[in-house]
Design a protein around this motif. Sequence first.
Motif, PDB file in Angstrom:
ATOM      1  N   UNK A  45       0.833  -1.212   0.000  1.00 41.64           N
ATOM      2  CA  UNK A  45       0.000   0.000   0.000  1.00 41.64           C
ATOM      3  C   UNK A  45       0.858   1.248   0.000  1.00 41.64           C
ATOM      4  N   UNK A  46       0.413   2.285  -0.691  1.00 46.08           N
ATOM      5  CA  UNK A  46       1.240   3.489  -0.831  1.00 46.08           C
ATOM      6  C   UNK A  46       1.093   4.474   0.319  1.00 46.08           C
ATOM      7  N   UNK A  47       0.453   4.050   1.434  1.00 47.92           N
ATOM      8  CA  UNK A  47       0.325   4.953   2.575  1.00 47.92           C
ATOM      9  C   UNK A  47       1.374   4.692   3.649  1.00 47.92           C
ATOM     10  N   UNK A  48       2.304   3.778   3.370  1.00 42.38           N
ATOM     11  CA  UNK A  48       3.355   3.526   4.342  1.00 42.38           C
ATOM     12  C   UNK A  48       4.302   4.722   4.416  1.00 42.38           C
ATOM     13  N   UNK A  49       5.004   4.810   5.558  1.00 42.34           N
ATOM     14  CA  UNK A  49       5.971   5.891   5.729  1.00 42.34           C
ATOM     15  C   UNK A  49       6.995   5.827   4.608  1.00 42.34           C
ATOM     16  N   UNK A  50       7.380   6.986   4.083  1.00 41.09           N
ATOM     17  CA  UNK A  50       8.218   7.064   2.898  1.00 41.09           C
ATOM     18  C   UNK A  50       9.422   6.148   2.904  1.00 41.09           C
ATOM     19  N   UNK A  51      10.223   6.190   3.950  1.00 39.55           N
ATOM     20  CA  UNK A  51      11.444   5.386   4.017  1.00 39.55           C
ATOM     21  C   UNK A  51      11.100   3.901   4.020  1.00 39.55           C
ATOM     22  N   UNK A  52      10.069   3.519   4.777  1.00 40.85           N
ATOM     23  CA  UNK A  52       9.678   2.117   4.849  1.00 40.85           C
ATOM     24  C   UNK A  52       9.163   1.619   3.502  1.00 40.85           C
ATOM     25  N   UNK A  53       8.393   2.452   2.827  1.00 43.30           N
ATOM     26  CA  UNK A  53       7.870   2.085   1.522  1.00 43.30           C
ATOM     27  C   UNK A  53       9.004   1.884   0.522  1.00 43.30           C
ATOM     28  N   UNK A  54       9.941   2.799   0.501  1.00 37.93           N
ATOM     29  CA  UNK A  54      11.076   2.704  -0.427  1.00 37.93           C
ATOM     30  C   UNK A  54      11.892   1.460  -0.144  1.00 37.93           C
ATOM     31  N   UNK A  55      12.165   1.177   1.118  1.00 37.03           N
ATOM     32  CA  UNK A  55      12.995   0.028   1.461  1.00 37.03           C
ATOM     33  C   UNK A  55      12.290  -1.288   1.134  1.00 37.03           C
ATOM     34  N   UNK A  92      12.948   4.709  -5.206  1.00 38.09           N
ATOM     35  CA  UNK A  92      12.970   3.243  -5.195  1.00 38.09           C
ATOM     36  C   UNK A  92      14.007   2.719  -6.182  1.00 38.09           C
ATOM     37  N   UNK A  93      14.011   3.263  -7.394  1.00 39.78           N
ATOM     38  CA  UNK A  93      14.969   2.808  -8.405  1.00 39.78           C
ATOM     39  C   UNK A  93      16.403   3.042  -7.957  1.00 39.78           C
ATOM     40  N   UNK A  94      16.648   4.194  -7.347  1.00 42.30           N
ATOM     41  CA  UNK A  94      18.002   4.495  -6.870  1.00 42.30           C
ATOM     42  C   UNK A  94      18.400   3.586  -5.710  1.00 42.30           C
ATOM     43  N   UNK A  95      17.455   3.308  -4.807  1.00 39.61           N
ATOM     44  CA  UNK A  95      17.765   2.441  -3.672  1.00 39.61           C
ATOM     45  C   UNK A  95      18.041   1.011  -4.119  1.00 39.61           C
ATOM     46  N   UNK A  96      17.324   0.561  -5.151  1.00 41.30           N
ATOM     47  CA  UNK A  96      17.500  -0.807  -5.636  1.00 41.30           C
ATOM     48  C   UNK A  96      18.552  -0.910  -6.735  1.00 41.30           C
ATOM     49  N   UNK A  97      19.027   0.248  -7.246  1.00 44.39           N
ATOM     50  CA  UNK A  97      19.981   0.287  -8.353  1.00 44.39           C
ATOM     51  C   UNK A  97      19.476  -0.544  -9.533  1.00 44.39           C
ATOM     52  N   UNK A  98      18.219  -0.303  -9.909  1.00 48.00           N
ATOM     53  CA  UNK A  98      17.601  -1.096 -10.964  1.00 48.00           C
ATOM     54  C   UNK A  98      17.145  -0.196 -12.112  1.00 48.00           C
TER      55      UNK A  98
END
Length: 253
Positions: free
Chosen positions: A132-142, A177-183
Amino acid sequence: MKQLNWCWRLLATAFSFVLFALGALLLAILLAPLIRLLPWPEQRRRQLARRSIQRWVRFYVWIMCALGLLTVEFEGEAALSQSGVLVVANHPTLLDAILLMAVMPNATFIMKAAMARNPFTCWIVSLAGYIPNDEVGVELVEKAAAALRSGETLMIFPEGTRTDGDELKLKRGAANIALAAACPLLPVVIDCQPMTLRKGEPWYHIPPAKPHFSLRVLPLIALDEVVDKSQPPGLQARTLTAALRDVLQGRQG
């Protein structure tokens, strides 16, 4: 004849909304408990849930086409089966996620939070491992980046909601997300003519003609072709978001 066709499409649209709710409810009541009881690893149960959703959604799209409510055309559909890529798309109508689910049987979707709270869809969304897209930003990205690093395909609408107006207003979540996953990112351009089910538009506003949906998969966007890794993360995300907006808007790519 035009008036008769419009009335038919109005009734068929109402029927399709009811059918979708009933289908989601049956998946939640009948399928979800059975899958939870299977003595399988969580990943295998999740894949079964996603394939079940994909088959139901594909059948649902077929029904809408058979009723004369819309037509659908895909270009480059095979590319959506790549693993470890972040699929990003513009979001002009209410049906965009359904159309993509119909051709992505084992993808992780970042869903609108309301879907995770809706009594018709919450169980199956949870079982399929959608985020779900309502998670806290950092948690969602990770969480999203972890799914990509494990080889899953992830799908997100960078606008966060349906397009409001002609200009796309992308948030930086997809870039982060793309930067964190390097994808790499795989852009999909969705077009609907004539437009229907736009943001703020009620379901009974039937267009004058049957809508035609066109979904076109564009070439992969490699991070090193867009961002300078020596720049601060915030600037990298801003640059990548701007490049992605240009691609989805049709200014390049």
